[in-house]
Scaffold this active site. Structure first.
Site, PDB file in Angstrom:
ATOM      1  N   ARG A  79     -10.759  43.859  21.200  1.00  0.00           N
ATOM      2  CA  ARG A  79     -11.005  45.026  20.358  1.00  0.00           C
ATOM      3  C   ARG A  79     -11.878  46.087  21.001  1.00  0.00           C
ATOM      4  O   ARG A  79     -11.514  47.269  21.027  1.00  0.00           O
ATOM      5  CB  ARG A  79     -11.614  44.593  19.020  1.00  0.00           C
ATOM      6  CG  ARG A  79     -10.667  43.748  18.187  1.00  0.00           C
ATOM      7  CD  ARG A  79     -11.334  43.194  16.960  1.00  0.00           C
ATOM      8  NE  ARG A  79     -12.294  42.142  17.326  1.00  0.00           N
ATOM      9  CZ  ARG A  79     -13.071  41.515  16.452  1.00  0.00           C
ATOM     10  NH1 ARG A  79     -13.041  41.840  15.173  1.00  0.00           N
ATOM     11  NH2 ARG A  79     -13.895  40.568  16.852  1.00  0.00           N
ATOM     12  N   CYS A 110     -17.625  44.101  20.084  1.00  0.00           N
ATOM     13  CA  CYS A 110     -16.921  43.062  19.335  1.00  0.00           C
ATOM     14  C   CYS A 110     -17.525  41.726  19.772  1.00  0.00           C
ATOM     15  O   CYS A 110     -18.676  41.691  20.194  1.00  0.00           O
ATOM     16  CB  CYS A 110     -15.406  43.137  19.530  1.00  0.00           C
ATOM     17  SG  CYS A 110     -14.815  42.745  21.192  1.00  0.00           S
ATOM     18  N   ASP A 129     -10.092  40.221  14.280  1.00  0.00           N
ATOM     19  CA  ASP A 129      -9.980  39.741  15.650  1.00  0.00           C
ATOM     20  C   ASP A 129      -8.585  39.176  15.900  1.00  0.00           C
ATOM     21  O   ASP A 129      -8.182  38.199  15.269  1.00  0.00           O
ATOM     22  CB  ASP A 129     -11.029  38.655  15.905  1.00  0.00           C
ATOM     23  CG  ASP A 129     -11.187  38.319  17.374  1.00  0.00           C
ATOM     24  OD1 ASP A 129     -10.377  38.798  18.204  1.00  0.00           O
ATOM     25  OD2 ASP A 129     -12.130  37.581  17.707  1.00  0.00           O
TER      26      ASP A 129
END
Length: 146
Positions: free
Chosen positions: A15, A9, A118
């Protein structure tokens, strides 16, 4: 055969470490598969974001061993499978490290090319939504990890 799976990420604190830890739990007992994560603009040395860490703990996963690291070309090349959260991550990796293009996919590939937004600096609800998406997408990859 995937022996080294890398989740990517941006910061490597929300994440990708969540995906890494969820995949490790799914593959528990398979010592032949190494699962890790990294960030395209990693907050190097930082632990899992507190919101993400809370959700992981609530689901019986200890996030305390995670330390954010950069997705360098050598880290990307060393992986057998690179799973990213967004199309923009895929495009950047392929542009900067083209030799990994054939092994880089969206984590949500098997869920209609689902992107994982996100949640950084957002409310708990955003983190919960992202956690559910990641959990489902990780599950969709398990049959392909031999």
């Amino acid at each position: 055969m995937f022996r080294k799976i890398l989740f990517v990420c941006v910061g490597n604190i929300c994440r990708s470490p969540t995906a890494e830890l969820l995949m490790r739990r799914r593959l528990q007992g398979r010592s032949n598969v190494e699962v890790s994560s990294a960030g395209l603009q990693a907050l190097v040395g930082r632990p899992v974001d507190p919101q993400a860490a809370t959700l992981l703990r609530e689901n019986g996963i200890d996030p305390d061993s995670h330390v954010a690291r950069q997705a360098t070309p050598s880290v990307l090349v060393a992986a057998d499978l690179v799973l990213v959260m967004e199309q923009s991550h895929h495009a950047r990796i392929v542009r900067e490290v083209p030799q990994v293009s054939g092994k880089t996919f969206l984590l949500g590939k098997w869920r209609g090319q689902q992107e994982i937004p996100d949640p950084y600096r957002q409310h708990r609800e955003a983190f919960q939504h992202v956690y559910r998406l990641i959990d489902d997408c990780v599950d969709s990859w398990v049959p392909y990890i031999k």
